[in-house]
Design a protein around this motif. Structure first.
Motif, PDB file in Angstrom:
ATOM      1  N   GLU A  80      -2.503   3.852  -3.780  1.00  0.00           N
ATOM      2  CA  GLU A  80      -2.205   2.628  -4.672  1.00  0.00           C
ATOM      3  C   GLU A  80      -2.218   1.288  -3.749  1.00  0.00           C
ATOM      4  O   GLU A  80      -1.602   1.261  -2.715  1.00  0.00           O
ATOM      5  CB  GLU A  80      -0.883   2.781  -5.183  1.00  0.00           C
ATOM      6  CG  GLU A  80      -0.772   3.874  -6.458  1.00  0.00           C
ATOM      7  CD  GLU A  80       0.392   4.162  -7.072  1.00  0.00           C
ATOM      8  OE1 GLU A  80       0.473   5.072  -7.918  1.00  0.00           O
ATOM      9  OE2 GLU A  80       1.465   3.522  -6.670  1.00  0.00           O
ATOM     10  N   GLN A  81      -2.840   0.331  -4.371  1.00  0.00           N
ATOM     11  CA  GLN A  81      -2.858  -0.963  -3.856  1.00  0.00           C
ATOM     12  C   GLN A  81      -2.932  -2.132  -4.819  1.00  0.00           C
ATOM     13  O   GLN A  81      -3.799  -1.829  -5.582  1.00  0.00           O
ATOM     14  CB  GLN A  81      -4.204  -1.169  -2.874  1.00  0.00           C
ATOM     15  CG  GLN A  81      -4.145  -2.309  -1.818  1.00  0.00           C
ATOM     16  CD  GLN A  81      -5.337  -2.223  -0.912  1.00  0.00           C
ATOM     17  OE1 GLN A  81      -5.456  -1.409  -0.137  1.00  0.00           O
ATOM     18  NE2 GLN A  81      -5.997  -3.224  -0.840  1.00  0.00           N
ATOM     19  N   TYR A 120      -4.682  12.823  -9.758  1.00  0.00           N
ATOM     20  CA  TYR A 120      -3.350  12.869  -8.792  1.00  0.00           C
ATOM     21  C   TYR A 120      -3.471  13.579  -7.489  1.00  0.00           C
ATOM     22  O   TYR A 120      -2.396  13.690  -6.855  1.00  0.00           O
ATOM     23  CB  TYR A 120      -2.335  13.539  -9.857  1.00  0.00           C
ATOM     24  CG  TYR A 120      -2.806  15.078 -10.240  1.00  0.00           C
ATOM     25  CD1 TYR A 120      -2.444  16.017  -9.640  1.00  0.00           C
ATOM     26  CD2 TYR A 120      -3.501  15.385 -11.257  1.00  0.00           C
ATOM     27  CE1 TYR A 120      -2.812  17.599  -9.664  1.00  0.00           C
ATOM     28  CE2 TYR A 120      -4.240  16.623 -11.674  1.00  0.00           C
ATOM     29  CZ  TYR A 120      -3.828  17.542 -10.804  1.00  0.00           C
ATOM     30  OH  TYR A 120      -3.980  18.884 -10.984  1.00  0.00           O
ATOM     31  N   LYS A 129      -2.974  -1.154  -8.261  1.00  0.00           N
ATOM     32  CA  LYS A 129      -4.106  -0.534  -8.905  1.00  0.00           C
ATOM     33  C   LYS A 129      -4.114   1.036  -8.154  1.00  0.00           C
ATOM     34  O   LYS A 129      -3.817   1.236  -7.026  1.00  0.00           O
ATOM     35  CB  LYS A 129      -5.602  -0.894  -8.653  1.00  0.00           C
ATOM     36  CG  LYS A 129      -5.740  -1.817  -9.950  1.00  0.00           C
ATOM     37  CD  LYS A 129      -7.420  -2.020  -9.566  1.00  0.00           C
ATOM     38  CE  LYS A 129      -8.451  -0.892 -10.292  1.00  0.00           C
ATOM     39  NZ  LYS A 129      -9.794  -1.207 -10.211  1.00  0.00           N
ATOM     40  N   THR A 130      -4.525   2.261  -8.796  1.00  0.00           N
ATOM     41  CA  THR A 130      -4.655   3.466  -8.292  1.00  0.00           C
ATOM     42  C   THR A 130      -5.950   3.824  -7.893  1.00  0.00           C
ATOM     43  O   THR A 130      -7.023   3.577  -8.797  1.00  0.00           O
ATOM     44  CB  THR A 130      -4.113   4.451  -8.937  1.00  0.00           C
ATOM     45  OG1 THR A 130      -2.795   4.245  -9.436  1.00  0.00           O
ATOM     46  CG2 THR A 130      -4.199   5.948  -8.524  1.00  0.00           C
ATOM     47  N   TYR A 131      -6.238   4.292  -6.895  1.00  0.00           N
ATOM     48  CA  TYR A 131      -7.666   4.591  -6.244  1.00  0.00           C
ATOM     49  C   TYR A 131      -7.643   6.161  -5.947  1.00  0.00           C
ATOM     50  O   TYR A 131      -6.892   6.677  -5.030  1.00  0.00           O
ATOM     51  CB  TYR A 131      -8.105   3.755  -5.042  1.00  0.00           C
ATOM     52  CG  TYR A 131      -8.161   2.261  -5.474  1.00  0.00           C
ATOM     53  CD1 TYR A 131      -9.230   1.694  -6.173  1.00  0.00           C
ATOM     54  CD2 TYR A 131      -6.970   1.444  -5.066  1.00  0.00           C
ATOM     55  CE1 TYR A 131      -9.251   0.543  -6.176  1.00  0.00           C
ATOM     56  CE2 TYR A 131      -7.174   0.221  -5.348  1.00  0.00           C
ATOM     57  CZ  TYR A 131      -8.167  -0.576  -5.863  1.00  0.00           C
ATOM     58  OH  TYR A 131      -8.127  -1.741  -6.155  1.00  0.00           O
ATOM     59  N   TRP A 132      -8.362   6.993  -6.425  1.00  0.00           N
ATOM     60  CA  TRP A 132      -8.472   8.209  -6.195  1.00  0.00           C
ATOM     61  C   TRP A 132      -9.556   8.645  -5.631  1.00  0.00           C
ATOM     62  O   TRP A 132     -10.715   8.093  -5.144  1.00  0.00           O
ATOM     63  CB  TRP A 132      -8.030   8.988  -7.431  1.00  0.00           C
ATOM     64  CG  TRP A 132      -8.793   8.915  -8.716  1.00  0.00           C
ATOM     65  CD1 TRP A 132     -10.305   9.110  -8.561  1.00  0.00           C
ATOM     66  CD2 TRP A 132      -8.278   8.739  -9.986  1.00  0.00           C
ATOM     67  NE1 TRP A 132     -10.586   8.908 -10.107  1.00  0.00           N
ATOM     68  CE2 TRP A 132      -9.570   8.544 -10.813  1.00  0.00           C
ATOM     69  CE3 TRP A 132      -6.943   8.476 -10.356  1.00  0.00           C
ATOM     70  CZ2 TRP A 132      -9.226   8.035 -11.994  1.00  0.00           C
ATOM     71  CZ3 TRP A 132      -6.915   8.026 -11.837  1.00  0.00           C
ATOM     72  CH2 TRP A 132      -8.001   7.925 -12.686  1.00  0.00           C
ATOM     73  N   SER A 179      -7.182   9.739 -19.789  1.00  0.00           N
ATOM     74  CA  SER A 179      -6.148   8.802 -19.357  1.00  0.00           C
ATOM     75  C   SER A 179      -5.109   8.491 -20.649  1.00  0.00           C
ATOM     76  O   SER A 179      -3.933   8.196 -20.170  1.00  0.00           O
ATOM     77  CB  SER A 179      -6.464   7.814 -18.909  1.00  0.00           C
ATOM     78  OG  SER A 179      -7.582   7.301 -19.655  1.00  0.00           O
ATOM     79  N   TYR A 187      -4.667  10.175  -3.695  1.00  0.00           N
ATOM     80  CA  TYR A 187      -4.827   9.025  -4.053  1.00  0.00           C
ATOM     81  C   TYR A 187      -4.102   7.945  -3.275  1.00  0.00           C
ATOM     82  O   TYR A 187      -3.114   8.593  -2.497  1.00  0.00           O
ATOM     83  CB  TYR A 187      -4.541   8.797  -5.543  1.00  0.00           C
ATOM     84  CG  TYR A 187      -3.215   8.995  -6.000  1.00  0.00           C
ATOM     85  CD1 TYR A 187      -2.467  10.223  -6.138  1.00  0.00           C
ATOM     86  CD2 TYR A 187      -2.307   7.558  -6.024  1.00  0.00           C
ATOM     87  CE1 TYR A 187      -1.218  10.413  -6.224  1.00  0.00           C
ATOM     88  CE2 TYR A 187      -1.103   8.070  -6.397  1.00  0.00           C
ATOM     89  CZ  TYR A 187      -0.667   9.299  -6.746  1.00  0.00           C
ATOM     90  OH  TYR A 187       0.754   9.623  -6.952  1.00  0.00           O
ATOM     91  N   LYS A 216       0.823  -1.157   0.041  1.00  0.00           N
ATOM     92  CA  LYS A 216       0.045   0.099   0.105  1.00  0.00           C
ATOM     93  C   LYS A 216       0.898   1.490   0.004  1.00  0.00           C
ATOM     94  O   LYS A 216       1.717   1.263   0.680  1.00  0.00           O
ATOM     95  CB  LYS A 216      -0.938  -0.192   1.355  1.00  0.00           C
ATOM     96  CG  LYS A 216      -2.013   0.932   1.158  1.00  0.00           C
ATOM     97  CD  LYS A 216      -2.838   0.791   2.375  1.00  0.00           C
ATOM     98  CE  LYS A 216      -4.115   0.174   2.467  1.00  0.00           C
ATOM     99  NZ  LYS A 216      -4.912   0.082   3.573  1.00  0.00           N
ATOM    100  N   LYS A 217       0.695   1.933  -0.875  1.00  0.00           N
ATOM    101  CA  LYS A 217       1.579   3.144  -0.876  1.00  0.00           C
ATOM    102  C   LYS A 217       0.747   4.444  -0.691  1.00  0.00           C
ATOM    103  O   LYS A 217      -0.407   4.904  -1.298  1.00  0.00           O
ATOM    104  CB  LYS A 217       2.334   3.449  -2.413  1.00  0.00           C
ATOM    105  CG  LYS A 217       3.156   4.700  -2.506  1.00  0.00           C
ATOM    106  CD  LYS A 217       4.049   4.282  -3.610  1.00  0.00           C
ATOM    107  CE  LYS A 217       4.083   5.572  -4.290  1.00  0.00           C
ATOM    108  NZ  LYS A 217       4.430   5.246  -5.913  1.00  0.00           N
TER     109      LYS A 217
END
Ligand code: AMP
Ligand code: MG
Length: 348
Positions: free
Chosen positions: A250-251, A245, A254-257, A317, A248, A2-3
């Motif tokens: 990332e897991q 951006y 995948k990026t979740y915003w 995108s 958000y 997780k970032k």
């Protein structure tokens, strides 16, 4: 893995890259306009803000107070705020400021067919966007919470008592900064200021022109890389961007915003990575940047065709850039986009 991207760092990046204001070194030939601004910096509404005013520096304390007061009423997490009390109780008489904003915001939820929905809070919280404890909720959790998302369940009586349907909670994060920008511009204007520029965490709102009468040059951040996408020459307008951006996590690759599609309860997956709205009313621009991000290009272009109070810049995108035709003469691509095709959305 997780970032987590810390909003504070993002805010600093936004401040340095989102609003580029060209300083004017030449003397004013009317000699009534100061060429040096008074500037206030503050941290409010979870972001860094800069208020720059040419003449009227004595108004900066009042402007700061006004923003902090609004934040103290609207914060969804601040335990002393009106919104917190409303969400906890389901019904509350609120201040005039809050009631007015709620009425305006609800009208914009309607105008955008619910792409903007201020009752999205139970879902936003579940994803951790207001607390920073990010997680991907299960489909079951989302389905359960979606039953509480419906802005038509918010009612406001003539004495400013707000009532929420059972289980409903509201979040004005999509419109608060636009509202704050309007209020500060109004304060400056009422007191005779003719030149000011506000940067509320990347949301820019200009009063008048630069002191020499030339337009403000406002940069929009590149949502797909470092640096800027373009510069817009504007006066008396807000330029407000919603971008994936901005906040958000990332897991599992995948990026979740933080911008949620109220139909799915998941981060909006419309093919857009940023939407900037240009118009006179900061609140409208703020609401529409969030809503058009959710809608996607086609639906957003339709809404624009039926409106006369805003223009827009869209980035997909795939890196395609679209602008509405009213921006053609004031849009300059950044050097890194000099050779990029800019597609113009027309009314006809
Ligand atoms: P903005 O940065 O103005 O686009 O607003 C995004 C913020 O508004 C999010 O951080 C959430 O708190 C909230 N939000 C997310 N999705 C929506 C939505 N569809 N309608 C209203 N508010 C939203
Ligand atoms: Mg917004």
């Amino acid at each position: 893995m997780k970032k987590v991207i810390i909003p504070l760092i993002l805010s600093i990046i936004l401040l340095t890259s989102c609003a580029a204001v060209q300083e004017d070194g030449t003397a004013s030939n009317t000699s009534v306009q100061p060429t040096e601004p008074d500037i206030a910096y503050l941290f409010a509404m979870d972001t860094y803000m800069e208020l720059r005013v040419y003449g009227g520096g004595e108004l900066l304390d009042k402007a700061e107070e006004l923003i902090l007061d609004l934040e103290s009423k609207l914060s969804v997490t601040g335990e002393n705020s009106e919104i917190y009390a409303l969400n906890s109780s389901g019904g509350k008489q609120v201040s005039e400021d809050t009631a007015e904003l709620l009425r305006d915001a609800l009208a914009l939820c309607g105008r955008t067919n619910g792409a903007l929905d201020i009752s999205i809070y139970p879902i936003v919280r579940q994803w951790g966007f207001t607390t920073g404890s990010y997680r991907v909720p299960s489909d079951g959790e989302i389905t359960e919470l979606l039953q509480y998302v419906d802005y038509t369940g918010v009612s406001i009586s003539d004495d400013d008592t707000v009532t929420l349907k059972s289980g409903m909670e509201i979040d004005l994060g999509s419109v608060a900064k636009g509202c704050a920008g309007n209020k500060v511009v109004e304060l400056f204007r009422e007191n005779g200021v003719t030149s000011a520029l506000l940067n509320l965490g990347g949301n820019v709102q200009a009063l008048g022109t630069k002191p020499d009468g030339s337009p403000w040059r406002v940069a929009i951040q590149d949502p797909l890389g470092a640096g800027n996408l373009c510069v817009l020459d504007i006066d008396n307008k807000a330029v407000i961007t919603s971008g994936g951006y901005e906040r958000y996590f990332e897991q599992d690759g995948k990026t979740y915003w933080h911008i949620i599609d109220p139909k799915t309860g998941a981060p909006a997956d419309s093919g857009l990575v940023s939407v900037s709205i240009v118009g006179e009313d900061g609140l409208t621009c703020d609401a529409l940047s969030t809503a058009l991000f959710v809608m996607g290009l086609e639906e957003a272009a339709e809404l624009w065709r039926g409106s006369d109070d805003f223009e827009a810049v869209f980035v997909t995108s795939d890196g395609e850039i679209y602008i509405t035709e009213g921006l053609e003469d004031i849009f300059t691509p950044a050097d890194s986009y000099k050779n990029a095709e800019v597609r113009v959305i027309r009314r006809g």
